[in-house]
Design a protein around this motif. Structure first.
Motif, PDB file in Angstrom:
ATOM      1  N   LEU A   1       0.830  -1.198   0.000  1.00  0.00           N
ATOM      2  CA  LEU A   1       0.000   0.000   0.000  1.00  0.00           C
ATOM      3  C   LEU A   1       0.870   1.256   0.000  1.00  0.00           C
ATOM      4  O   LEU A   1       0.576   2.218  -0.708  1.00  0.00           O
ATOM      5  N   MET A   2       1.967   1.245   0.760  1.00  0.00           N
ATOM      6  CA  MET A   2       2.850   2.413   0.813  1.00  0.00           C
ATOM      7  C   MET A   2       3.509   2.678  -0.551  1.00  0.00           C
ATOM      8  O   MET A   2       3.681   3.837  -0.939  1.00  0.00           O
ATOM      9  N   GLU A   3       3.869   1.620  -1.264  1.00  0.00           N
ATOM     10  CA  GLU A   3       4.436   1.794  -2.608  1.00  0.00           C
ATOM     11  C   GLU A   3       3.384   2.392  -3.547  1.00  0.00           C
ATOM     12  O   GLU A   3       3.684   3.289  -4.343  1.00  0.00           O
ATOM     13  N   ALA A   4       2.143   1.933  -3.419  1.00  0.00           N
ATOM     14  CA  ALA A   4       1.048   2.490  -4.222  1.00  0.00           C
ATOM     15  C   ALA A   4       0.847   3.971  -3.890  1.00  0.00           C
ATOM     16  O   ALA A   4       0.685   4.799  -4.791  1.00  0.00           O
ATOM     17  N   TYR A   5       0.862   4.313  -2.602  1.00  0.00           N
ATOM     18  CA  TYR A   5       0.731   5.718  -2.192  1.00  0.00           C
ATOM     19  C   TYR A   5       1.833   6.569  -2.818  1.00  0.00           C
ATOM     20  O   TYR A   5       1.575   7.681  -3.283  1.00  0.00           O
ATOM     21  N   ALA A   6       3.056   6.063  -2.809  1.00  0.00           N
ATOM     22  CA  ALA A   6       4.180   6.832  -3.364  1.00  0.00           C
ATOM     23  C   ALA A   6       3.966   7.103  -4.851  1.00  0.00           C
ATOM     24  O   ALA A   6       4.124   8.234  -5.318  1.00  0.00           O
ATOM     25  N   ILE A   7       3.583   6.072  -5.591  1.00  0.00           N
ATOM     26  CA  ILE A   7       3.343   6.231  -7.040  1.00  0.00           C
ATOM     27  C   ILE A   7       2.204   7.216  -7.282  1.00  0.00           C
ATOM     28  O   ILE A   7       2.318   8.135  -8.104  1.00  0.00           O
ATOM     29  N   GLU A   8       1.094   7.047  -6.569  1.00  0.00           N
ATOM     30  CA  GLU A   8      -0.077   7.905  -6.806  1.00  0.00           C
ATOM     31  C   GLU A   8       0.157   9.336  -6.325  1.00  0.00           C
ATOM     32  O   GLU A   8      -0.388  10.271  -6.899  1.00  0.00           O
ATOM     33  N   THR A   9       0.995   9.523  -5.306  1.00  0.00           N
ATOM     34  CA  THR A   9       1.344  10.872  -4.861  1.00  0.00           C
ATOM     35  C   THR A   9       2.103  11.598  -5.969  1.00  0.00           C
ATOM     36  O   THR A   9       1.830  12.769  -6.262  1.00  0.00           O
TER      37      THR A   9
END
Length: 135
Positions: A6-14
């Motif tokens: 989830l944190m990797e997804a947050y980084a990409i979407e940020t």
């Protein structure tokens, strides 16, 4: 489809949400050049994306999509906000752990379906998309 945290997804979407292109994300992460990204969001762990890029097909994750390994309810709401600009109680209803009435186009719906971990089920109805826990 590659699974990411989830944190990797947050980084990409940020990064995407701040107007950074997929090509730029891939280029900077592969070069371990994170200064520009840290200016976008100082406390985000972009190093996790560098590690991910060494062990996974990072280009495919960024360009073709990803699945989140385990997605919490709050994580789901945050990703919907980051990825599609949709907010709880404004753009969709929340009842316990069910999201309903979420209006997405066909591509967005496919993206959301791909992202969901095995603990979520997506269905499409006339009033929009519903996402609920898998029984």
């Amino acid at each position: 489809m590659e699974s990411i945290t989830l944190m990797e997804a947050y980084a990409i979407e940020t990064l995407r949400g701040n107007g950074i292109s997929n090509d730029k994300i891939i280029e900077n992460i592969k070069a371990n050049d994170l200064e520009e990204f840290k200016a976008v969001k100082e406390n985000m762990d972009f190093d996790a994306l560098v590690k991910l890029s060494k062990n996974a097909d990072f280009e495919a994750i960024v360009n073709d999509g990803y699945k989140v390994k385990f997605l919490t309810f709050n994580g789901l709401k945050n990703l919907i906000k980051m990825k599609f600009g949709k907010f709880a109680d404004e753009d969709y209803q929340v009842d316990e752990f069910v999201i309903s009435g979420l209006e997405l186009d066909e591509n967005q719906q496919k993206d959301l379906e791909n992202i969901l971990s095995a603990n979520w089920t997506l269905s499409s109805e006339a009033g929009g998309v519903t996402v609920k826990p898998t029984k």
